[in-house]
Write a protein that holds these residues in place. Sequence first.
Motif, PDB file in Angstrom:
ATOM      1  N   VAL A 121       0.839  -1.203   0.000  1.00  0.00           N
ATOM      2  CA  VAL A 121       0.000   0.000   0.000  1.00  0.00           C
ATOM      3  C   VAL A 121       0.874   1.253   0.000  1.00  0.00           C
ATOM      4  O   VAL A 121       0.625   2.210  -0.760  1.00  0.00           O
ATOM      5  N   LEU A 122       1.916   1.261   0.819  1.00  0.00           N
ATOM      6  CA  LEU A 122       2.813   2.420   0.884  1.00  0.00           C
ATOM      7  C   LEU A 122       3.583   2.614  -0.413  1.00  0.00           C
ATOM      8  O   LEU A 122       3.854   3.746  -0.826  1.00  0.00           O
ATOM      9  N   LEU A 123       3.924   1.510  -1.073  1.00  0.00           N
ATOM     10  CA  LEU A 123       4.616   1.608  -2.358  1.00  0.00           C
ATOM     11  C   LEU A 123       3.708   2.195  -3.428  1.00  0.00           C
ATOM     12  O   LEU A 123       4.132   3.034  -4.241  1.00  0.00           O
ATOM     13  N   ILE A 124       2.443   1.763  -3.450  1.00  0.00           N
ATOM     14  CA  ILE A 124       1.485   2.329  -4.406  1.00  0.00           C
ATOM     15  C   ILE A 124       1.294   3.813  -4.137  1.00  0.00           C
ATOM     16  O   ILE A 124       1.246   4.632  -5.069  1.00  0.00           O
ATOM     17  N   TRP A 125       1.203   4.164  -2.873  1.00  0.00           N
ATOM     18  CA  TRP A 125       1.090   5.579  -2.484  1.00  0.00           C
ATOM     19  C   TRP A 125       2.302   6.358  -2.984  1.00  0.00           C
ATOM     20  O   TRP A 125       2.174   7.482  -3.495  1.00  0.00           O
ATOM     21  N   THR A 126       3.479   5.755  -2.874  1.00  0.00           N
ATOM     22  CA  THR A 126       4.704   6.403  -3.336  1.00  0.00           C
ATOM     23  C   THR A 126       4.677   6.623  -4.845  1.00  0.00           C
ATOM     24  O   THR A 126       5.082   7.692  -5.336  1.00  0.00           O
ATOM     25  N   VAL A 127       4.215   5.625  -5.582  1.00  0.00           N
ATOM     26  CA  VAL A 127       4.115   5.771  -7.039  1.00  0.00           C
ATOM     27  C   VAL A 127       3.202   6.942  -7.389  1.00  0.00           C
ATOM     28  O   VAL A 127       3.539   7.784  -8.237  1.00  0.00           O
ATOM     29  N   VAL A 128       2.039   7.008  -6.732  1.00  0.00           N
ATOM     30  CA  VAL A 128       1.091   8.105  -6.996  1.00  0.00           C
ATOM     31  C   VAL A 128       1.737   9.445  -6.679  1.00  0.00           C
ATOM     32  O   VAL A 128       1.644  10.399  -7.465  1.00  0.00           O
ATOM     33  N   ASN A 129       2.413   9.541  -5.542  1.00  0.00           N
ATOM     34  CA  ASN A 129       3.071  10.794  -5.165  1.00  0.00           C
ATOM     35  C   ASN A 129       4.116  11.210  -6.182  1.00  0.00           C
ATOM     36  O   ASN A 129       4.230  12.391  -6.542  1.00  0.00           O
ATOM     37  N   ARG A 130       4.878  10.241  -6.669  1.00  0.00           N
ATOM     38  CA  ARG A 130       5.935  10.570  -7.630  1.00  0.00           C
ATOM     39  C   ARG A 130       5.373  10.953  -8.987  1.00  0.00           C
ATOM     40  O   ARG A 130       5.917  11.840  -9.659  1.00  0.00           O
ATOM     41  N   VAL A 131       4.286  10.311  -9.377  1.00  0.00           N
ATOM     42  CA  VAL A 131       3.648  10.698 -10.642  1.00  0.00           C
ATOM     43  C   VAL A 131       3.084  12.102 -10.530  1.00  0.00           C
ATOM     44  O   VAL A 131       3.284  12.943 -11.425  1.00  0.00           O
ATOM     45  N   ARG A 132       2.382  12.385  -9.443  1.00  0.00           N
ATOM     46  CA  ARG A 132       1.790  13.716  -9.259  1.00  0.00           C
ATOM     47  C   ARG A 132       2.860  14.802  -9.250  1.00  0.00           C
ATOM     48  O   ARG A 132       2.711  15.853  -9.875  1.00  0.00           O
ATOM     49  N   THR A 133       3.948  14.534  -8.555  1.00  0.00           N
ATOM     50  CA  THR A 133       5.025  15.518  -8.464  1.00  0.00           C
ATOM     51  C   THR A 133       5.760  15.679  -9.785  1.00  0.00           C
ATOM     52  O   THR A 133       6.229  16.772 -10.116  1.00  0.00           O
ATOM     53  N   GLY A 134       5.853  14.596 -10.546  1.00  0.00           N
ATOM     54  CA  GLY A 134       6.612  14.632 -11.790  1.00  0.00           C
ATOM     55  C   GLY A 134       5.876  15.177 -12.984  1.00  0.00           C
ATOM     56  O   GLY A 134       6.482  15.516 -13.993  1.00  0.00           O
ATOM     57  N   LEU A 135       4.534  15.277 -12.881  1.00  0.00           N
ATOM     58  CA  LEU A 135       3.759  15.796 -14.009  1.00  0.00           C
ATOM     59  C   LEU A 135       4.008  17.290 -14.204  1.00  0.00           C
ATOM     60  O   LEU A 135       4.295  18.016 -13.245  1.00  0.00           O
ATOM     61  N   PRO A 136       3.888  17.763 -15.463  1.00  0.00           N
ATOM     62  CA  PRO A 136       3.998  19.198 -15.704  1.00  0.00           C
ATOM     63  C   PRO A 136       2.963  19.965 -14.882  1.00  0.00           C
ATOM     64  O   PRO A 136       1.895  19.447 -14.571  1.00  0.00           O
ATOM     65  N   ASP A 137       3.278  21.191 -14.509  1.00  0.00           N
ATOM     66  CA  ASP A 137       2.373  22.006 -13.722  1.00  0.00           C
ATOM     67  C   ASP A 137       1.013  22.114 -14.398  1.00  0.00           C
ATOM     68  O   ASP A 137       0.910  22.345 -15.609  1.00  0.00           O
ATOM     69  N   GLY A 138      -0.028  21.924 -13.617  1.00  0.00           N
ATOM     70  CA  GLY A 138      -1.388  22.035 -14.152  1.00  0.00           C
ATOM     71  C   GLY A 138      -1.900  20.789 -14.830  1.00  0.00           C
ATOM     72  O   GLY A 138      -2.988  20.783 -15.381  1.00  0.00           O
ATOM     73  N   ASP A 139      -1.114  19.697 -14.770  1.00  0.00           N
ATOM     74  CA  ASP A 139      -1.519  18.483 -15.471  1.00  0.00           C
ATOM     75  C   ASP A 139      -1.867  17.359 -14.498  1.00  0.00           C
ATOM     76  O   ASP A 139      -1.607  16.195 -14.749  1.00  0.00           O
ATOM     77  N   THR A 140      -2.435  17.712 -13.342  1.00  0.00           N
ATOM     78  CA  THR A 140      -2.779  16.713 -12.329  1.00  0.00           C
ATOM     79  C   THR A 140      -4.283  16.605 -12.099  1.00  0.00           C
ATOM     80  O   THR A 140      -4.718  15.958 -11.174  1.00  0.00           O
ATOM     81  N   SER A 141      -5.079  17.205 -12.959  1.00  0.00           N
ATOM     82  CA  SER A 141      -6.510  17.263 -12.736  1.00  0.00           C
ATOM     83  C   SER A 141      -7.169  15.894 -12.787  1.00  0.00           C
ATOM     84  O   SER A 141      -8.234  15.684 -12.188  1.00  0.00           O
ATOM     85  N   ASP A 142      -6.573  14.941 -13.507  1.00  0.00           N
ATOM     86  CA  ASP A 142      -7.180  13.625 -13.641  1.00  0.00           C
ATOM     87  C   ASP A 142      -6.752  12.651 -12.557  1.00  0.00           C
ATOM     88  O   ASP A 142      -7.133  11.492 -12.561  1.00  0.00           O
ATOM     89  N   ILE A 143      -5.901  13.082 -11.607  1.00  0.00           N
ATOM     90  CA  ILE A 143      -5.422  12.188 -10.569  1.00  0.00           C
ATOM     91  C   ILE A 143      -6.126  12.489  -9.254  1.00  0.00           C
ATOM     92  O   ILE A 143      -6.185  13.632  -8.836  1.00  0.00           O
TER      93      ILE A 143
END
Length: 203
Positions: free
Chosen positions: A181-203
């Motif tokens: 569960v913590l690893l999946i949470w980490t993946v989500v956090n890294r994807v959200r942080t790594g996306l271009p600014d303003g491109d997180t609306s679908d997460i």
Amino acid sequence: MSIYKLKSSFQTILRPLVGRLAASGVTANQVTVGAAVVSVAIGALLLVQPLPGLFALVPLWMFLRMAFNAVDGMLAREHGQQSALGGYLNEMTDVVSDAALYIPFALVAPFSLPWIATIVFLSVLTEFAGVLGVAHGKGRNYEGPMGKSDRALLFGAIGLLVAMFDTLPDWTWHLQPMACVLLIWTVVNRVRTGLPDGDTSDI
């Protein structure tokens, strides 16, 4: 929050040693490959001889491996050794080393191969998600809560328990799904942080 946040303090302690290594001709890539070889050797030893006492090697090496990782990074950045090859080696040897050190725990009850294999897979996914931030100009992403340093603490602690008590209590089985569960949470956090600014609306 991640143990990775403590890295700067660790680097300050190691800086004099790194300076001496650089002066003696040691390269960042040599340190990177050397750490991977030791990790694979320890993992292989534990698979062939899964004696409880030998699992004490895991916490000891996890700590030393963190030092190796800090040293190779400082040699690269602070002593003019950065290279494209070094970047590849860093990422590839990290996931190979993690897998080699985690898999032997599948032989320790109440852990099991399916869960440990899932942890290995998700660990690789977290590092993949961290690297992809570079493609979007965000730089390498080290968000937690279950980054490499955090996993080193977890498996190092489990290895120490095995070495001290020869076995693990039944309740530790739950550490496997919790880690996933913590690893999946980490993946989500890294994807959200790594996306271009303003491109997180679908997460």
